[in-house]
Design a protein around this motif. Sequence first.
Motif, PDB file in Angstrom:
ATOM      1  N   CYS A  63      -0.654   4.427   0.070  1.00 20.85           N
ATOM      2  CA  CYS A  63      -1.497   5.591   0.362  1.00 20.85           C
ATOM      3  C   CYS A  63      -0.703   6.586   1.202  1.00 20.85           C
ATOM      4  CB  CYS A  63      -2.793   5.169   1.063  1.00 20.85           C
ATOM      5  SG  CYS A  63      -2.620   4.766   2.804  1.00 20.85           S
ATOM      6  N   CYS A 114      -0.181   5.587   4.871  1.00 18.87           N
ATOM      7  CA  CYS A 114       0.891   4.606   5.093  1.00 18.87           C
ATOM      8  C   CYS A 114       2.261   5.253   4.951  1.00 18.87           C
ATOM      9  CB  CYS A 114       0.772   3.439   4.112  1.00 18.87           C
ATOM     10  SG  CYS A 114      -0.489   2.230   4.560  1.00 18.87           S
ATOM     11  N   TRP A 169       1.853  -5.232   3.662  1.00 14.67           N
ATOM     12  CA  TRP A 169       0.912  -5.688   4.697  1.00 14.67           C
ATOM     13  C   TRP A 169       0.553  -7.145   4.487  1.00 14.67           C
ATOM     14  CZ3 TRP A 169      -0.147  -2.559   8.613  1.00 14.67           C
ATOM     15  CH2 TRP A 169      -0.187  -1.166   8.434  1.00 14.67           C
ATOM     16  N   ARG A 176      -3.585   2.286  14.120  1.00 14.69           N
ATOM     17  CA  ARG A 176      -2.275   1.805  13.697  1.00 14.69           C
ATOM     18  C   ARG A 176      -1.383   1.622  14.915  1.00 14.69           C
ATOM     19  NH1 ARG A 176      -0.992   3.140   7.936  1.00 14.69           N
ATOM     20  NH2 ARG A 176      -2.994   3.650   7.008  1.00 14.69           N
ATOM     21  N   CYS A 211       0.848  -1.183   0.000  1.00 14.28           N
ATOM     22  CA  CYS A 211       0.000   0.000   0.000  1.00 14.28           C
ATOM     23  C   CYS A 211       0.887   1.237   0.000  1.00 14.28           C
ATOM     24  CB  CYS A 211      -0.929   0.022   1.210  1.00 14.28           C
ATOM     25  SG  CYS A 211      -2.073   1.432   1.137  1.00 14.28           S
TER      26      CYS A 211
HETATM   27 ZN   LIG Z   1      -2.104   2.514   3.016  1.00 13.31          ZN
END
Ligand SMILES: [Zn+2]
Length: 132
Positions: free
Chosen positions: A29, A32, A43, A71, A27
């Motif tokens: 994003c 992240c 992940w 998180r 990921c």
């Molecule tokens: Zn992410």
Amino acid sequence: MKKRKGQCLCGNVRYEVAGKPTFPHLCSCRMCQLWSGAPSVAWVEFPIDQIEWTGPAGEPAFYQSSEKTQRGFCRNCGSTICAIDEGYDKISLTMTSLEAPSAIVPGKQHSFAREAPSWWSVAVKRQPTTRM
Ligand SMILES: [Zn+2]
Ligand SMILES: [Zn+2]
């Protein structure tokens, strides 16, 4: 059942996890990125009832990064360890916190690939090193 181990940088947070790993993926994003400091996070999910926190810190500290997502990180060294979505029966672990980070290979899914820095590209080697 096979148990896998993982830990943070300083070793205060350690875990053992059993059960079948699912949805290994990358990921990129922005959340992240900002959370990890890395251009992508790898992940992998495990059944949430299969995680056991075995280090001196117990479970990691949690930051509520969105309405439904927390998180987990080490309060001492800052390592990024896991994410838990409210009402979901899986825990997502950072693949690189695993003792054997090569044992599970990310699948084709690269979430938010277009949010990754423009200089970054990922080439996942898919030769059969997977030891699920
Ligand atoms: Zn992410
Ligand atoms: Zn730590």
